[in-house]
Motif scaffolding. Structure first.
Motif, PDB file in Angstrom:
ATOM      1  N   TYR A   1       0.866  -1.188   0.000  1.00  0.00           N
ATOM      2  CA  TYR A   1       0.000   0.000   0.000  1.00  0.00           C
ATOM      3  C   TYR A   1       0.893   1.225   0.000  1.00  0.00           C
ATOM      4  O   TYR A   1       1.780   1.365   0.846  1.00  0.00           O
ATOM      5  CB  TYR A   1      -0.914   0.009   1.239  1.00  0.00           C
TER       6      TYR A   1
ATOM      7  N   ASN B   1      -3.577   6.541  -1.494  1.00  0.00           N
ATOM      8  CA  ASN B   1      -4.853   6.492  -2.216  1.00  0.00           C
ATOM      9  C   ASN B   1      -4.984   7.486  -3.358  1.00  0.00           C
ATOM     10  O   ASN B   1      -5.991   7.472  -4.066  1.00  0.00           O
ATOM     11  CB  ASN B   1      -6.007   6.698  -1.230  1.00  0.00           C
TER      12      ASN B   1
ATOM     13  N   LEU C   1      -1.877   4.902  -5.707  1.00  0.00           N
ATOM     14  CA  LEU C   1      -2.764   3.733  -5.796  1.00  0.00           C
ATOM     15  C   LEU C   1      -2.301   2.806  -6.926  1.00  0.00           C
ATOM     16  O   LEU C   1      -2.350   1.587  -6.802  1.00  0.00           O
ATOM     17  CB  LEU C   1      -4.205   4.200  -6.038  1.00  0.00           C
TER      18      LEU C   1
ATOM     19  N   ASN D   1      -2.381  -3.832  -3.727  1.00  0.00           N
ATOM     20  CA  ASN D   1      -3.513  -4.444  -3.033  1.00  0.00           C
ATOM     21  C   ASN D   1      -4.738  -4.429  -3.947  1.00  0.00           C
ATOM     22  O   ASN D   1      -5.273  -3.364  -4.266  1.00  0.00           O
ATOM     23  CB  ASN D   1      -3.788  -3.679  -1.733  1.00  0.00           C
TER      24      ASN D   1
ATOM     25  N   ARG E   1      -8.064  -2.563  -2.981  1.00  0.00           N
ATOM     26  CA  ARG E   1      -8.025  -1.099  -3.044  1.00  0.00           C
ATOM     27  C   ARG E   1      -7.999  -0.605  -4.490  1.00  0.00           C
ATOM     28  O   ARG E   1      -8.471   0.476  -4.809  1.00  0.00           O
ATOM     29  CB  ARG E   1      -6.796  -0.569  -2.306  1.00  0.00           C
ATOM     30  N   ARG E   2      -7.417  -1.408  -5.389  1.00  0.00           N
ATOM     31  CA  ARG E   2      -7.234  -0.974  -6.776  1.00  0.00           C
ATOM     32  C   ARG E   2      -8.456  -1.213  -7.657  1.00  0.00           C
ATOM     33  O   ARG E   2      -8.732  -0.421  -8.559  1.00  0.00           O
ATOM     34  CB  ARG E   2      -6.067  -1.743  -7.408  1.00  0.00           C
TER      35      ARG E   2
ATOM     36  N   THR F   1      -1.528  -3.392   4.702  1.00  0.00           N
ATOM     37  CA  THR F   1      -2.107  -4.460   3.889  1.00  0.00           C
ATOM     38  C   THR F   1      -1.682  -5.864   4.297  1.00  0.00           C
ATOM     39  O   THR F   1      -2.327  -6.837   3.929  1.00  0.00           O
ATOM     40  CB  THR F   1      -1.735  -4.243   2.403  1.00  0.00           C
TER      41      THR F   1
END
Ligand SMILES: Cc1ncc(COP(=O)(O)O)c(C=O)c1O
Length: 439
Positions: A132, A135, A140, A145, A148-149, A212
């Motif tokens: 990670y 954001n 990103l 991860n 999250r993506r 993560t």
């Protein structure tokens, strides 16, 4: 009725109204032990008088002067103290307002460096699965991860993701730790060769993986090999110490343990310790001088970069870490916390691994400790531990998706460096109660 846009729209948080030392107090007067410093932020605990005074003094002297016109005493002094203590050839500090901004700056600086160094074809980032890096879109894209993506994938720049160094799950039985580390580090060279040696601009990696995966350090030898591969192919090594830096692991910079130095290093979180939002990107003399002799400027910037009050707070935090000898006390507190966790949770049928470094500790929860098989993600184990801990008066940082963004659960602990012996016991007792709620 609230007009605040919370993280969880369906489950907005209650209000915190005050804080003191290792505790946060909510609007109903309930007290919580801050076992994760929020998200590895509050390293000095809450209400530190020196940091508060530094913020007050700087605010009354001069709250803001735009960096397009001025530098400031706190920015100069903080940069000097960071560089005095930083590894390798790191020489310049670019102050921003948080971790994602530091990573964005690092990615753009890597790209601009290669252009001004006569290698404009270098534009590809390599990072690791399950990492990670923030954001914002660049950060990103670098992060590995999947959860999250996923929904943002179509608007992310291309990046490659090689395996993390995750000994507990990925090391083969017949391999030594060292050989395992060499094997996964080799993936970096393989990927550089696959993409083309003139295409890769940087490898970005967390020395100890935080949110993560839950405080996963690399095995001995891994980072030395990574450093050698980067040198061999002219790839910049960007270390993301946003979570693990600033003393969290018992070293001011986490990479000191691995005895390597990066070309670019990012810090945030513990830098401001929650008293001000601040992050920083540190870069080597070589990178800085290349731009200095070339275009003469870095094509980047934010309104609040180098904010004098944020720098004053961070300077007071850094002085506290260094002058109060907190780094050596972290080592003994870490031993106490590990011992206490091992004694109370080491034999629990669902605690697969207790790992980490310094006051940065991860606990991996599994369904079966023999097979290391995780719980079904639909059971939302991490979320229920977070809820139970909060009920018990403990803030910790559980997360699902430890293995691949979907499977696996862990709890991250990152208590304030001022935690005392009784509070270590309090933390572990409350955590045990929360884990018992799994049954
Ligand atoms: C390793 C790492 N990098 C970057 C970030 C992003 O930092 P921020 O949330 O301050 O933007 C985080 C945040 O958790 C992090 O843990």
């Amino acid at each position: 009725m609230s007009n605040v846009f919370p993280r969880q729209i369906t489950n907005p948080p209650i209000k915190a109204v005050s804080s003191d030392g290792c505790y946060i107090i909510d609007e109903n007067g309930k007290q919580y032990f801050d076992g994760s410093g929020g998200a590895a932020v509050s390293c000095l605990g809450h209400g530190d008088p020196d940091v508060i005074k530094a913020v007050q003094d700087q605010t009354s002297k001069m709250a803001f002067a735009h960096t397009g016109f001025f530098s400031s005493d706190p920015a100069e002094e903080l940069a000097e103290l960071l560089i005095d203590n930083a590894p390798g050839e790191l020489d310049r500090v670019y102050f921003v307002s948080g971790g994602s901004e530091a990573i964005e700056a690092a990615i753009k600086l890597a790209r601009q460096f290669h252009i001004e160094n006569g290698e404009p074809s270098r534009h590809h980032i390599i990072a690791r699965k399950q990492s990670y890096h923030g954001n914002t879109l660049g950060a990103l894209a670098a992060g590995g991860n999947k959860w999250r993506r996923n929904q943002f994938e179509p608007i992310l720049i291309d990046a490659s993701h090689i395996s993390p160094c995750y000994e507990y799950v990925d090391k083969l039985k017949e391999e030594t730790s060292f050989d395992y580390g060499q094997r996964v580090a080799q993936e970096l060279e393989d990927e550089i060769l696959r993409l083309g040696t003139d295409k890769v601009m940087a490898f970005i990696v967390e020395p100890v993986v935080g949110a993560t995966m839950g405080a996963v350090p690399a095995v001995p030898g891994y980072f030395k090999k990574v450093r050698n591969i980067c040198d061999k192919y002219g790839v910049l090594l960007i270390l993301d110490e946003v979570m693990c830096g600033m003393g969290r692991t018992g070293h001011l910079f986490a990479s000191e343990f691995d005895e390597i130095a990066p070309d670019i290093l990012c810090i945030a979180k513990g830098l401001g310790a929650g008293y001000q939002p601040i992050g920083a990107m540190l870069c080597s003399k070589n990178i800085y001088n290349r731009l200095g002799k070339g275009s003469g400027f870095f094509q980047h910037g934010h309104t609040y970069m180098g904010h004098p009050v944020a720098c004053a707070a961070a300077l007071a935090v850094l002085k506290a870490i260094l002058n109060r000898k907190l780094l050596s006390s972290i080592k003994s507190k870490s031993n106490q916390l590990f011992n206490c966790l091992e004694t109370q949770l080491g034999h629990h049928p669902n605690i697969g691994d207790i790992r980490g470094r310094g006051l940065f500790i991860g606990i991996e929860i599994v369904k079966n400790i023999e097979t290391k098989k995780p719980f079904d993600p639909n059971l939302k184990v991490a979320a229920s531990i977070k809820h139970a801990a909060f009920e018990a008066g403990l803030i910790c940082y559980p997360m699902s998706g430890t293995r691949d963004g979907k499977w696996g659960d862990h709890i991250l602990l990152a208590p304030p460096f001022i935690i005392n012996e009784n509070q270590i016991i309090e933390l572990v007792n409350k955590l045990s109660i929360s884990i018992e709620s799994l049954k």
